[in-house]
Design a protein around this motif. Structure first.
Motif, PDB file in Angstrom:
ATOM      1  N   PHE B  13       0.836  -1.199   0.000  1.00 24.42           N
ATOM      2  CA  PHE B  13       0.000   0.000   0.000  1.00 24.42           C
ATOM      3  C   PHE B  13       0.872   1.252   0.000  1.00 24.42           C
ATOM      4  N   SER B  16       2.447   1.754  -3.274  1.00 22.82           N
ATOM      5  CA  SER B  16       1.446   2.205  -4.240  1.00 22.82           C
ATOM      6  C   SER B  16       1.152   3.692  -4.069  1.00 22.82           C
ATOM      7  N   VAL B  17       1.057   4.126  -2.792  1.00 26.13           N
ATOM      8  CA  VAL B  17       0.806   5.543  -2.522  1.00 26.13           C
ATOM      9  C   VAL B  17       1.961   6.397  -3.032  1.00 26.13           C
ATOM     10  N   ALA B  19       3.984   5.632  -5.429  1.00 21.76           N
ATOM     11  CA  ALA B  19       3.893   5.641  -6.896  1.00 21.76           C
ATOM     12  C   ALA B  19       2.837   6.646  -7.371  1.00 21.76           C
ATOM     13  N   ASN B  20       1.682   6.666  -6.659  1.00 18.56           N
ATOM     14  CA  ASN B  20       0.636   7.623  -6.985  1.00 18.56           C
ATOM     15  C   ASN B  20       1.131   9.056  -6.893  1.00 18.56           C
ATOM     16  N   PHE B  23       3.400   9.811  -9.866  1.00 18.41           N
ATOM     17  CA  PHE B  23       2.661  10.061 -11.111  1.00 18.41           C
ATOM     18  C   PHE B  23       1.923  11.402 -11.069  1.00 18.41           C
ATOM     19  N   GLY B  24       1.290  11.629  -9.911  1.00 17.98           N
ATOM     20  CA  GLY B  24       0.487  12.860  -9.781  1.00 17.98           C
ATOM     21  C   GLY B  24       1.346  14.097  -9.937  1.00 17.98           C
ATOM     22  N   ASN B  26       4.264  14.336 -11.290  1.00 20.10           N
ATOM     23  CA  ASN B  26       4.819  14.354 -12.634  1.00 20.10           C
ATOM     24  C   ASN B  26       3.836  15.005 -13.615  1.00 20.10           C
ATOM     25  N   LEU B  27       2.580  14.585 -13.551  1.00 19.01           N
ATOM     26  CA  LEU B  27       1.562  15.149 -14.446  1.00 19.01           C
ATOM     27  C   LEU B  27       1.358  16.637 -14.180  1.00 19.01           C
ATOM     28  N   ARG B  31       2.366  19.825 -16.627  1.00 16.73           N
ATOM     29  CA  ARG B  31       1.398  20.733 -17.249  1.00 16.73           C
ATOM     30  C   ARG B  31       1.553  22.180 -16.823  1.00 16.73           C
ATOM     31  N   VAL B  34       7.569  25.269 -15.065  1.00 14.08           N
ATOM     32  CA  VAL B  34       8.294  26.381 -15.676  1.00 14.08           C
ATOM     33  C   VAL B  34       8.028  26.438 -17.183  1.00 14.08           C
ATOM     34  N   ARG B  36       5.778  24.625 -20.502  1.00 15.12           N
ATOM     35  CA  ARG B  36       4.383  24.247 -20.684  1.00 15.12           C
ATOM     36  C   ARG B  36       4.299  23.020 -21.574  1.00 15.12           C
ATOM     37  N   TRP B  37       3.379  22.148 -21.258  1.00 10.61           N
ATOM     38  CA  TRP B  37       3.064  21.063 -22.185  1.00 10.61           C
ATOM     39  C   TRP B  37       2.013  21.576 -23.142  1.00 10.61           C
TER      40      TRP B  37
END
Lengths: 469, 469
Positions: B13, B16-17, B19-20, B23-24, B26-27, B31, B34, B36-37
Motif C-alpha cells: 500500500f 502504491s501511494v 507511486a501515486n 505520477f500525480g 509528474n503530471l 502541465r 516552468v 508548458r506542455w
C-alpha cells in the motif's frame, strides 16, 4: 479485527493500484497517443499552438536532418526518404555530405556570405519567422506604400546603433538587393540636369556589375567610361557624370572616396561592406545617395533585400518610380523576414553579430596571412588600420575579399595559376584591373575557407624558394 | 500468517501511494511547471518543438487579435498593447475595426485580390510556413541557378492539372510578379531581329503598365504605338513589333487573341487572369511567351511572384540575363512561400480554391448584374459563355473587373459620375479608351464589394426613370 483490517488494506491497495494505472496510462497516452504532448521552452504567453504547429514541425524536421556538418537540408529542397535531402557544401557529397571530394577545387569565387550561417543556427529561436497563409496579400501596406514602416524604423535604428550612416532628413527606399537599387540610381541620375547622355565611372578595380548593368539597361542614357581619373580635369562635359564609390571597395577593401566633384557630378555610394565585420567605422556616412544590402550585413544574400538613403527629393521620386514600374516594390515576405533578422541584431545593439563577424573574419585573415607569409610569389593588399567608432578602438581591416597579387614577372595571369592549383576566384580583368591580380572570397562557408587555406598551403609549399618558417 | 500478510499489504500500500504521488506530481509539474506542455493535433511525426515554438506563438498571437471581421493584424504591423494592431479594411476604423466610416468612398480601384483571403484563413494549417533564420542564405540554389527546382515542378504540375497551359518543351523563368517579367520580355524582344527600334502595341482597352514600362525603361529601343489595328496591313516595317495580348483582358475580361502575325511580330501573352476563378478554360495556352502571376491565382499580390514560359532559347537567355542583372532572381523567401501555397492548391488538383474563387466571383457578378439591371444609365460588358475544360461545362465568365459604360449622352466622363457617388475606380482613358467607360474591381475584400454594391444601389435608385423591379 485483523480480518477486517486486512480487508480495508486490500480495498485501499486495490484503489491505489487503480489510481496508479490511471496516472500511468494518462502519462503514456499523453506522450504517445494519437496526439502528442509537446514540451516548449519558449516564454511567450500562449495557451497552445493550433494552426502553426504543423509548419513548425515540418521546419524542425528538415532542420534536424544530419548532414555531417558539411551541409544542411532546407524545407524546400528535393525530397529523399520523405523529407528534404541534404544540400552539401562545395567539395562534399553523399546523402549525408560526409564524402569529401578530394579532387574538387576550393571555391573562393562568389561573395556568398555563408560565414554568418553558424550565427543564425545559434540564434534559431529568435530568428525564425512564421508566415501565415493570408499574410499581407495586398499590393500595398495600409499607408498605400510598398514599404513596411516597421522595417524602415528598424533600419534607421540599426544605423544609429552602428554609427555607419546618418539617416536623418533622408528618404529611404527598399530594393531587391543593392542590385536593383544601383540600377534604379543610375536610371534616376541620368538626364537629371542634362538632356545629353550621362557617363558612368568607377575607380579601378571596380565591381563588374556597375558596368554590366549600365551597358545592359541604360546604354542610350548613360555610357560606362571606366576610371574617373581621366575625367578629373574635364568635369565641364556636356552630360552628367555618375561616379560609383564603393567603400570598402569590392574587390580590394579600400575605403574609397569620390574622385570627382562638381555641379554635373552625381555620386552613388555603395556601402554594402561598411559594417564592423569588415572594416573600422571611422565616421557615419552622410552622402546624397547611399546604398546598403542585407547580404553583407546578416548574410542573407538569397533574400534579395537592400535599401537606399537619398537626400534629394527629385532623385528619390525618380528611383521610386523605377522601383514601382520594375517590380512594384519588394516582396512582403522578404520584408517580414528582414524585420525578424534585424530585430535579433538590434536587440543588443549589434554586439553579438558584429563580434561574431569580426572574430570570424579576423581568424580567417590571420590564417591567410600566415599561409602567404611563407610565399615570395603571392602578396596581399595592404590597408591601413582604421579607427572603429563602433568597437571603440583602432583595428585592422578584415575585408570580405583577398586581393592577391602574383609577384613573379612571368605570372601575368594570376587566376590561371590559382585555378591550376585547384582554387576558384576572380581574375583582375573582371574588375577592369590587371590580371596579375585575383580576388579570393573570404566570406564563404567554413568548409570553403578551410579548403582554400589547404590549397594555398600546398601551392606555397611547392614554391621554389618559399620562405621557411 | 495474518500478521505477516497484513505487513506485506501495508508495504504494498505504501509503495502504491508513493507511486501515486510520483505520477500525480509528474503530471501536475509537466502541465503547469516552468515550461508548458502543449497539445498538438498535427500528424507530422516529430518529437516536440524546440526552436520554432516561439515564432509559432508570435504568429498565432498576432492572428488571434480580434478585428471585428473588418481587418486583421499582421506579424510585422505597428504594435499596440504589446502586439500587432488591427489593420482595417477600407471604410472601417477604430482599434478593433468596428467603426464604419459612413462618408468613405467604396474602393473598387486597384486589383488587390483579397477575395481569396478567406480561403487562406480557412487553410491556415496547410498554408503556414516557418522560415528558419539560416534558410537559403546563398545567392543561388545548389544547382547554381536562382530558381527552386521544386517550385518549378509544382508550377508545371499545376498547369497540367488546370489545363490552362502546355509547359512541355518550354523554358521557365521566375520574376518579381508579372511586372518584372513583362519588362524583361520587352527588353528581350527588342532588337531581336533588327537593329531598328521596336514598336510595342496592345489592343484598346489595355493595361496601362505596358505603356508606362515601355516608355520608362525602353524608350530608346522600343516605342509604344497603341492599337495594333493600325499596323495590321503594315507589318513590313523596319523594326520588330511587340504585341501585348492579354487574355482574359484587363480591364474588360475578353479572351483577346493576337491581331498581328508575321516574321517581325513578337507576342507577349499576359495570362494573369487565365484561371477558373475568372473565365472558362477553353484550351491550354501554347504560346511562344506566356506570363502568369501568383497574384491572380492565389491572391498573393504582395509576394511579388510571377513566372514565364518561353519557347525560344535565345529569348529565354536574354530574359534570364535581364533578371540576373536586374535583381539576381527572385527572393528565396518568396519562392519558399509560393511553394507552400502551391502545394495546398495542387493537393486536390485545385478543386477547392477554384471552386471557392468561381463561387465568390459568380455571387459577386450576380449581385452586380442585379443591381445594374434596374439602371438605364450604366451597362456592363458582355462576354460570351465559354467552355471550361477544367469544370467540364459551359460557363459564364466571371471577370476580375466590371467594365462599366455610362450610357447617357451627357455622361462623357463615367468615372467622375461614379466618384461623385462615392465609388472609386479607374476611368477609361487610363486604359487608352473612351472615358465613357470605367473599370470597377470586383476582386477586393468582401467589405469593399459590399460597399460598392450599396453605393451603386443608391446611385441607380436615384436615377430618373430607373427600372422598377
Amino acid at each position: 479485527m485483523a480480518r477486517s483490517e486486512g480487508s480495508i488494506f486490500k480495498l485501499c491497495f486495490l484503489c491505489s493500484v487503480i489510481a496508479n494505472l490511471f496516472f500511468g496510462v494518462n502519462l503514456y497516452v499523453g506522450r504517445r497517443g494519437v496526439g502528442r504532448w509537446k514540451w516548449s521552452s519558449d516564454e511567450v504567453n500562449v495557451q497552445g499552438l493550433s494552426w502553426s504547429g504543423r509548419a513548425a514541425a515540418e521546419a524542425e524536421s528538415a532542420a534536424a536532418r544530419e548532414c555531417s556538418g558539411h551541409g544542411r537540408a532546407f524545407l524546400d529542397g528535393a525530397v529523399a526518404d520523405g523529407r528534404p535531402a541534404c544540400e552539401c557544401n562545395t567539395c562534399y557529397g553523399g546523402p549525408d555530405c560526409s564524402l569529401f571530394l578530394p579532387s574538387c577545387s576550393a571555391n573562393a569565387d562568389g561573395g556568398d556570405p555563408l560565414f554568418l550561417e553558424p550565427f543564425w543556427k545559434q540564434h534559431a529561436e529568435s530568428s525564425a519567422v512564421v508566415v501565415a497563409g493570408w499574410h499581407r496579400m495586398s499590393y500595398s501596406f495600409s499607408d498605400q506604400t510598398f514599404l513596411s514602416q516597421e522595417l524602415e524604423s528598424l533600419l534607421r535604428k540599426l544605423h544609429s546603433q552602428v554609427g555607419n550612416a546618418i539617416t536623418d532628413d533622408k528618404y529611404i527606399l527598399f530594393g531587391a538587393g543593392s542590385t536593383q537599387l544601383l540600377n534604379a540610381a543610375v536610371h534616376a541620375l541620368s538626364h537629371l540636369n542634362s538632356s545629353f547622355p550621362a557617363s558612368a565611372v568607377a575607380s579601378i578595380p571596380y565591381y563588374a556589375l556597375y558596368q554590366m548593368q549600365t551597358e545592359f539597361f541604360d546604354s542610350a542614357d548613360c555610357s560606362f567610361q571606366g576610371d574617373p581619373a581621366h575625367w578629373k580635369n574635364a568635369t565641364n562635359t556636356t552630360g552628367d557624370i555618375i561616379e560609383f564609390v564603393t567603400a570598402p571597395n569590392n574587390p580590394n577593401g579600400q575605403l574609397n572616396e569620390a574622385i570627382l566633384h562638381g555641379p554635373n557630378v552625381k555620386t552613388i555610394h555603395d556601402r554594402a561592406y561598411y559594417w564592423p565585420h569588415f572594416t573600422g567605422i571611422p565616421s557615419p556616412a552622410d552622402e546624397d545617395l547611399t546604398i546598403f544590402t542585407i547580404s553583407k550585413l546578416t548574410g542573407h544574400a538569397g533574400s534579395r533585400f537592400g535599401w537606399a538613403f537619398i537626400r534629394n527629393e527629385e532623385v528619390y521620386q525618380r528611383m521610386n518610380t523605377f522601383l514601382q514600374l520594375n517590380t512594384m516594390g519588394v516582396s512582403r515576405d522578404t520584408q517580414l523576414r528582414a524585420m525578424k533578422l534585424l530585430k535579433v541584431i538590434i536587440e543588443d545593439g549589434g554586439r553579438e553579430i558584429f563580434k561574431f563577424g569580426y572574430k570570424t573574419m579576423t581568424k580567417r585573415w590571420d590564417r591567410l596571412r600566415k599561409t602567404l607569409s611563407m610565399s615570395n610569389r603571392f602578396s596581399l593588399q595592404k590597408i591601413a588600420p582604421e579607427n572603429c567608432t563602433y568597437f571603440q578602438k583602432v583595428r585592422e581591416p578584415t575585408p570580405a575579399y583577398a586581393w592577391v597579387k602574383c609577384e613573379r614577372e612571368e605570372d601575368r595571369n594570376c587566376i590561371e595559376i590559382l585555378n591550376a592549383a585547384k582554387i576558384l576566384g576572380r581574375g583582375g580583368s573582371i574588375f577592369h584591373d590587371d590580371d596579375r591580380y585575383a580576388r579570393l572570397s573570404l566570406i564563404r562557408s567554413n568548409d570553403d575557407f578551410d579548403l582554400l587555406i589547404s590549397r594555398l598551403e600546398s601551392l606555397v609549399s611547392g614554391e621554389d624558394g618559399a620562405k621557411i618558417m
